[in-house]
Motif scaffolding. Structure first.
Motif, short mmCIF file in Angstrom:
data_model
loop_
_atom_site.label_atom_id
_atom_site.label_comp_id
_atom_site.label_asym_id
_atom_site.label_seq_id
_atom_site.Cartn_x
_atom_site.Cartn_y
_atom_site.Cartn_z
N GLY A 192 0.85 -1.18 0.00
CA GLY A 192 0.00 0.00 0.00
C GLY A 192 0.88 1.22 0.00
O GLY A 192 2.05 1.16 -0.38
N SER A 193 0.34 2.34 0.44
CA SER A 193 1.13 3.56 0.50
C SER A 193 0.76 4.37 1.72
O SER A 193 -0.35 4.23 2.26
CB SER A 193 0.92 4.40 -0.77
N GLY A 194 1.70 5.15 2.17
CA GLY A 194 1.44 6.07 3.26
C GLY A 194 1.17 5.42 4.60
O GLY A 194 0.29 5.86 5.34
N PHE A 195 1.89 4.34 4.92
CA PHE A 195 1.68 3.69 6.20
C PHE A 195 3.01 3.48 6.91
O PHE A 195 4.07 3.45 6.29
CB PHE A 195 0.94 2.36 6.04
N SER A 196 2.91 3.29 8.21
CA SER A 196 4.07 3.03 9.05
C SER A 196 3.67 1.95 10.05
O SER A 196 2.67 2.09 10.77
CB SER A 196 4.48 4.30 9.79
N ILE A 197 4.45 0.87 10.09
CA ILE A 197 4.09 -0.29 10.90
C ILE A 197 4.84 -0.26 12.22
O ILE A 197 6.05 -0.07 12.25
CB ILE A 197 4.37 -1.60 10.16
N ASN A 198 4.14 -0.52 13.30
CA ASN A 198 4.76 -0.65 14.61
C ASN A 198 4.99 -2.14 14.89
O ASN A 198 6.07 -2.66 14.72
CB ASN A 198 3.87 -0.03 15.69
N VAL A 199 3.96 -2.85 15.27
CA VAL A 199 4.07 -4.26 15.61
C VAL A 199 3.55 -5.12 14.45
O VAL A 199 2.53 -4.80 13.84
CB VAL A 199 3.29 -4.60 16.88
N MET A 200 4.27 -6.20 14.16
CA MET A 200 3.78 -7.22 13.23
C MET A 200 3.78 -8.56 13.96
O MET A 200 4.53 -8.74 14.94
CB MET A 200 4.64 -7.32 11.97
N GLY A 201 2.97 -9.47 13.49
CA GLY A 201 2.95 -10.76 14.16
C GLY A 201 2.05 -11.77 13.51
O GLY A 201 1.55 -11.56 12.40
#
Length: 119
Positions: free
Chosen positions: A26-35
């Protein structure tokens, strides 16, 4: 809109390994936690493992020592290396990301990938 796409599920025998991958696009996102979470038939969705953008990992007790979560921040991708799989690991595995997009912070989920472990 951010999409999470999983891959790597399948059918294996007990004691074997699988590696799951999940890429966010996608665009324009920032991820903190993934899991990763998993849901077996007739049961609730449970935590498997999470990892922060800084690399701090957290595991469910049932998978600690057998599963390893890792992440490539540059590729917005999270991995789950699953070793010594057991029949009780059979479930649909869902990728999870807590991220900030145009709509603010929120949880995003993948469509799920089936992991089946035969005895």
């Amino acid at each position: 809109q951010v999409q999470l796409v999983e891959s790597g599920g399948g059918l294996v025998q007990a004691g074997e390994s699988l590696k799951l991958s999940c890429a966010a696009s996608g665009s324009g996102f920032s991820i903190n936690v993934m899991g990763w979470y998993r849901q077996a038939p007739g049961k609730q969705r449970d935590l498997v493992a999470t990892i922060t953008s800084g690399g701090s990992a957290n595991y469910a007790g049932s998978v600690k020592g057998r599963f390893t979560i890792s992440r490539d921040n540059a590729k917005n991708t999270v991995y789950l290396q699953m070793d010594n799989l057991k029949p009780e690991d059979t479930a649909v595995y869902y990728c999870y990301a807590y991220l900030r997009s145009q709509g603010g912070w929120g949880a995003n989920w993948g469509q799920g990938t089936q992991v089946t472990v035969s005895s």
